[in-house]
Design an enzyme around this catalytic site. Structure first.
Site, PDB file in Angstrom:
ATOM      1  N   GLU A   1      20.287 -19.072  -0.940  1.00 26.92           N
ATOM      2  CA  GLU A   1      19.756 -19.297   0.403  1.00 26.92           C
ATOM      3  C   GLU A   1      20.892 -20.242   1.048  1.00 26.92           C
ATOM      4  O   GLU A   1      21.886 -20.845   0.407  1.00 26.92           O
ATOM      5  CB  GLU A   1      18.601 -19.876   0.512  1.00 26.92           C
TER       6      GLU A   1
ATOM      7  N   LYS B   1      22.967 -23.219   2.819  1.00 26.19           N
ATOM      8  CA  LYS B   1      22.980 -24.584   2.469  1.00 26.19           C
ATOM      9  C   LYS B   1      23.263 -25.113   4.029  1.00 26.19           C
ATOM     10  O   LYS B   1      24.246 -25.188   4.522  1.00 26.19           O
ATOM     11  CB  LYS B   1      24.065 -25.241   1.591  1.00 26.19           C
TER      12      LYS B   1
ATOM     13  N   ASP C   1      23.415 -27.551   6.953  1.00 29.88           N
ATOM     14  CA  ASP C   1      24.286 -28.907   7.361  1.00 29.88           C
ATOM     15  C   ASP C   1      23.507 -29.859   7.982  1.00 29.88           C
ATOM     16  O   ASP C   1      23.885 -29.829   9.184  1.00 29.88           O
ATOM     17  CB  ASP C   1      25.582 -28.830   7.644  1.00 29.88           C
TER      18      ASP C   1
ATOM     19  N   TYR D   1      12.712 -25.217   3.039  1.00 31.35           N
ATOM     20  CA  TYR D   1      13.064 -24.577   2.071  1.00 31.35           C
ATOM     21  C   TYR D   1      12.321 -24.857   0.772  1.00 31.35           C
ATOM     22  O   TYR D   1      12.901 -24.432  -0.356  1.00 31.35           O
ATOM     23  CB  TYR D   1      14.480 -24.434   1.759  1.00 31.35           C
TER      24      TYR D   1
ATOM     25  N   LYS E   1      29.494 -25.195  -2.510  1.00 27.23           N
ATOM     26  CA  LYS E   1      30.016 -25.590  -1.317  1.00 27.23           C
ATOM     27  C   LYS E   1      31.359 -24.677  -1.030  1.00 27.23           C
ATOM     28  O   LYS E   1      32.400 -24.547  -1.680  1.00 27.23           O
ATOM     29  CB  LYS E   1      30.494 -27.096  -1.421  1.00 27.23           C
TER      30      LYS E   1
ATOM     31  N   CYS F   1      51.738 -48.133  28.962  1.00 30.69           N
ATOM     32  CA  CYS F   1      51.227 -46.959  29.056  1.00 30.69           C
ATOM     33  C   CYS F   1      52.146 -45.736  29.403  1.00 30.69           C
ATOM     34  O   CYS F   1      53.064 -45.738  30.072  1.00 30.69           O
ATOM     35  CB  CYS F   1      50.507 -46.788  30.414  1.00 30.69           C
TER      36      CYS F   1
ATOM     37  N   CYS G   1      52.347 -44.734  33.218  1.00 29.28           N
ATOM     38  CA  CYS G   1      52.642 -45.534  34.510  1.00 29.28           C
ATOM     39  C   CYS G   1      53.414 -46.764  34.263  1.00 29.28           C
ATOM     40  O   CYS G   1      53.896 -47.621  34.814  1.00 29.28           O
ATOM     41  CB  CYS G   1      51.192 -46.203  35.089  1.00 29.28           C
TER      42      CYS G   1
ATOM     43  N   CYS H   1      45.132 -48.453  28.853  1.00 33.92           N
ATOM     44  CA  CYS H   1      45.908 -48.822  29.949  1.00 33.92           C
ATOM     45  C   CYS H   1      44.978 -49.549  31.085  1.00 33.92           C
ATOM     46  O   CYS H   1      43.926 -48.836  31.430  1.00 33.92           O
ATOM     47  CB  CYS H   1      46.634 -47.654  30.532  1.00 33.92           C
TER      48      CYS H   1
ATOM     49  N   CYS I   1      46.798 -46.005  37.654  1.00 34.16           N
ATOM     50  CA  CYS I   1      47.747 -45.152  36.732  1.00 34.16           C
ATOM     51  C   CYS I   1      47.280 -43.632  37.142  1.00 34.16           C
ATOM     52  O   CYS I   1      46.365 -43.145  37.187  1.00 34.16           O
ATOM     53  CB  CYS I   1      47.265 -45.476  35.300  1.00 34.16           C
TER      54      CYS I   1
HETATM   55  S1  IVH Z   1      17.048 -27.744  -2.322  1.00 38.52           S
HETATM   56  C1  IVH Z   1      15.741 -30.335  -5.679  1.00 38.52           C
HETATM   57  N1  IVH Z   1      17.691 -26.120  -0.364  1.00 38.52           N
HETATM   58  O1  IVH Z   1      21.325 -30.281   0.473  1.00 38.52           O
HETATM   59  C2  IVH Z   1      16.052 -29.379  -4.722  1.00 38.52           C
HETATM   60  N2  IVH Z   1      18.585 -28.110  -0.183  1.00 38.52           N
HETATM   61  O2  IVH Z   1      22.963 -31.293  -1.707  1.00 38.52           O
HETATM   62  C3  IVH Z   1      16.691 -30.087  -3.490  1.00 38.52           C
HETATM   63  N3  IVH Z   1      19.874 -28.607   1.587  1.00 38.52           N
HETATM   64  O3  IVH Z   1      19.360 -32.997  -0.308  1.00 38.52           O
HETATM   65  C4  IVH Z   1      17.063 -29.421  -2.262  1.00 38.52           C
HETATM   66  N4  IVH Z   1      19.958 -26.777   2.538  1.00 38.52           N
HETATM   67  O4  IVH Z   1      19.294 -31.995   2.222  1.00 38.52           O
HETATM   68  C5  IVH Z   1      17.704 -27.291  -1.011  1.00 38.52           C
HETATM   69  N5  IVH Z   1      18.324 -24.447   1.118  1.00 38.52           N
HETATM   70  C6  IVH Z   1      18.487 -25.637   0.834  1.00 38.52           C
HETATM   71  C7  IVH Z   1      19.237 -26.545   1.283  1.00 38.52           C
HETATM   72  C8  IVH Z   1      19.291 -28.007   0.921  1.00 38.52           C
HETATM   73  C9  IVH Z   1      20.660 -27.989   2.489  1.00 38.52           C
HETATM   74  C10 IVH Z   1      20.388 -29.898   1.401  1.00 38.52           C
HETATM   75  C11 IVH Z   1      19.369 -30.987   1.231  1.00 38.52           C
HETATM   76  C12 IVH Z   1      19.565 -31.708  -0.135  1.00 38.52           C
HETATM   77  C13 IVH Z   1      21.057 -31.538  -0.279  1.00 38.52           C
HETATM   78  C14 IVH Z   1      21.533 -31.369  -1.566  1.00 38.52           C
END
Ligand code: IVH
Length: 677
Positions: free
Chosen positions: A114, A116, A118, A228, A317, A411, A414, A434, A439
């Site tokens: 799934e 990740k 941010d 999630y 990542k 600056c 000016c 400045c 200016c």
């Molecule tokens: S599972 C024990 N699923 O990534 C499992 N984390 O680097 C814990 N995060 O602390 C997390 N998307 O803040 C999981 N689909 C996802 C996620 C996710 C973002 C973040 C979360 C976690 C961090 C770990």
């Protein structure tokens, strides 16, 4: 309406509003017009006003508002919040699969992949289906209680939807709070317009927003949440596999990952990771990786955890997109507020979908820290929506001919001397400015800002024209715009009569704009559009606003000390006072249509109370409700800003502090008398 009728109507309204919220905020499929929704919502508010006992913490009316906190309470998570191990290569993904397989030999492994997200990890506790507490991850065991802030997120169910299956007595739901990419860009544009430093990335902006102590400010940031996973799950049949969890989360009303993959081998995992990499750029939120999780809970149990992360999951990542290029020169940009920003002029290079020839170097400290020299080969990075930045120097490519950059002492626009100004607690670092208010770069910036759509909305007053007006000495400040003539304009290069007339019409129309636009347009440091509106609500005219003291200004909602100080300082400048007089003479509107007299806000408007000790008859919430009903604020701690401390029996340190600060102390009887008056 009898109480019983009101109660039934209330329950139906709550159900209906929740349904529409879910359709709009979770499914992005509106099920009702805005007007019809507002009507339902107002009916709910009216009903709750008439029958206050119907207000429950999970009512849709309780999403916005709430008093500012002085600190977040610590919350102990019922189950610990783990983090994830990271990998950056396909090889490591294969090794991970082999490693897990060795721990459960002979078992068929099924994986889920799934996005990740941010953002900021969050733990949501629901008791008997009702959202009772939300906390940040903290150290994994204890986090900050950010319930009030989370309630402002409209896609977060206040109550879990009934599905026919038993709802757990207590459940912890795990997810990520984020600011959508578009909202992040908008917020940053607003911050820049107000002279504040932009957030570096969506993650920081989400974290910064969640950490605000005032939920009303949080409500203005369109945060969202994707869930999630689960922590504790008590009092109902728990799911046995991760895909069941995701399906359940969706069924009870949450937004869950928009795309997931079920995989049975390392090859399938890598294919899913690649597919997600293609798709993620179109997601509304920043996705910086893929999370791989074992589907079966029984197998997860066998495999276990290390001290900080599960052994059955890993995060892949995506590398931030980087490129190497030559730094040809460093130029200095002078902004509207006089801030000098070093800019990297680069050998153009293609990166993440666009050609990049310039990147910000932020400030002098940043330049020094990275030891960036003209002629260096530098690495530039563009992660998602983030503005391209120079991350560092490729030292192996240094020839010795590179030249360190001397930050100018004058600056570049000016020639005036520049001064280093310290950060002032608003996230702005140390910057050179400045100090010459005349200016040309600053004047140009101020004209452009005044004409901008969000400010006085004068069409045609963009960068090009502002620059021409300043260069030809037709305009030295915004008041000069109001004496421009058609002839002056048509004499400018590439300016036809029609565009000139349009511009003049725009200038004339701007005279009637509302006060908040004018205030924002003046470009006072830290006074963005939101702040200008807040001021417009509390002051009827510009003169009222500028006769308020710094302390009076801080009493206005959303106005802190930094902003109040900036306003007062601005007005103390004789040049600025003169500008205001010339704008007045030109016939500009100084009245605010947003103004609400204090009387309409209640007799306690602008007054802050602190309750301490046990009152003889009123419970604390009852006393607070009385104060708030009359427009007052109830705060948890005593400060210089407190107007009254209401003290009962066993009042402790708060009473002492009030006496020390000379804050007025009253008892319940006096409070009740004031309420009656
Ligand atoms: S599972 C024990 N699923 O990534 C499992 N984390 O680097 C814990 N995060 O602390 C997390 N998307 O803040 C999981 N689909 C996802 C996620 C996710 C973002 C973040 C979360 C976690 C961090 C770990």
């Amino acid at each position: 309406m009898t109480h019983a009728e009101a109660k039934a109507r209330h329950a139906r309204l709550v159900e209906e509003i929740r349904g529409h919220d879910h359709a709009y905020y979770v499914e992005a499929r509106p099920s009702i017009s805005d007007q019809a929704y507002d009507k339902l919502y107002h009916e709910l508010l009216d009903l709750e006003k008439e029958f206050p006992d119907l207000v429950t913490p999970d009512s849709p009316s309780q999403r916005v508002g709430g008093e500012p906190l002085t600190a977040f309470k610590p919350v102990h998570h019922l189950s610990p919040m783990m983090s994830l191990d990271n990998t950056y290569s396909q090889e490591e993904v294969r090794n991970f699969v082999t490693r897990v397989q060795k721990l459960v030999p002979g078992e068929t492994l099924e994986w889920m992949v799934e996005p990740k997200v941010d953002g900021v990890a969050i733990n949501l506790r629901y008791e008997k289906g009702v959202f009772t507490c939300g906390a940040t991850r903290g150290d994994g065991t204890t986090g900050d209680d950010v319930t009030a802030n989370l309630k402002t997120i409209r896609s977060l169910p206040g109550k879990l939807k009934a599905t026919g299956k038993k709802i757990p007595d207590v459940v912890e739901i795990r997810g990520e709070v984020y600011l959508p990419k578009a909202a992040f860009l908008k917020l940053n544009a607003e911050r820049v317009a107000a002279g504040d430093e932009p957030f570096a990335n969506p993650r920081n902006s989400a974290a910064g927003s969640l950490k605000q102590l005032d939920p009303r400010l949080v409500a203005k940031r369109p945060l969202d949440v994707i869930v999630y996973g689960l922590g504790t799950f008590q009092g109902a049949e728990p799911p046995l596999e991760h895909d069941e969890v995701l399906a359940w989360l969706k069924s009870v009303g949450f937004k869950s990952p928009q795309k997931t993959w079920k995989c049975r081998s390392a090859d399938e995992l890598l294919a899913a990771i690649n597919e997600l990499d293609q798709l993620r750029h179109k997601f509304l939120y920043e996705t910086d990786g893929a999370v791989i999780k074992l589907n079966s809970f029984a197998l997860r149990e066998k495999i276990g955890f290390t001290s900080k992360a599960p052994r059955w999951a890993i995060a892949y990542k995506y590398a931030a997109e980087q490129a190497e290029t030559k730094l040809k020169a460093i130029t200095i940009q002078v902004g509207r507020t006089g801030a000098l920003t070093p800019v990297a002029e680069l050998e153009p290079v293609f990166l993440a979908g666009s050609t990049i020839a310039r990147a910000t170097l932020h400030n002098e400290d940043e330049l020094r820290r990275k030891d960036i020299r003209v002629g260096d080969t530098v690495t530039i990075e563009k992660a998602g929506e983030v503005i391209p930045a120079v991350v560092g120097v490729v030292l192996t490519k240094r020839t010795g001919k590179e030249v360190p950059f001397e930050f100018p002492k004058h600056c570049p626009e000016c020639g005036s001397k520049v001064a280093r100004t310290e950060g002032n607690g608003t996230g702005e670092g140390v910057v050179w400015r400045c100090l010459n208010a005349t200016c040309p770069a600053q004047v140009r910036g101020r004209i452009e800002h005044w004409c901008a759509r969000g400010a006085m909305d004068i069409e045609g007053g963009g960068e090009v024209l502002a620059s021409q007006l300043v260069k030809n000495a037709l305009v030295h400040d915004v008041a000069d715009l109001y004496s421009l003539t058609l002839e002056q304009l048509t004499n400018l290069e590439r300016m036809g009569e029609k565009s000139a007339q349009n511009f003049l019409d725009g200038i004339a129309a701007s005279k009637t704009r509302d006060l908040w636009r004018l205030l924002f347009g003046l470009g006072i440091l830290h006074v963005g559009a939101g702040v200008a509106k807040a001021l417009g609500k509390r002051f009827a005219t510009l003169d009222d606003l500028f006769s308020a003291s710094e302390t009076q200004l801080t009493e206005v909602e959303d106005i802190g000390e930094v902003i109040a100080h900036s306003l007062v300082q601005w007005h103390q400048e004789p040049k600025n006072r003169e500008l205001i007089e010339r704008l007045r003479k030109a016939g500009l509107n100084f009245n605010s249509s947003l103004y609400k007299p204090a009387a309409a806000l209640g007799p306690f408007a602008g007054k802050t109370f602190v309750l301490t000790g046990t009152l003889p008859t009123l419970k604390r919430e009852e006393a607070a409700a009385k104060i708030e009903a009359l427009g007052g604020k109830v705060s948890g701690s005593v400060s210089k800003k407190t107007d009254y401390v209401v003290a009962g029996d066993d009042a402790g340190s708060k009473l002492e502090k009030a006496q020390k600060l000379g804050v007025k102390v009253i008892d319940e009887a006096e409070l009740l008398k004031m309420c009656d008056e």
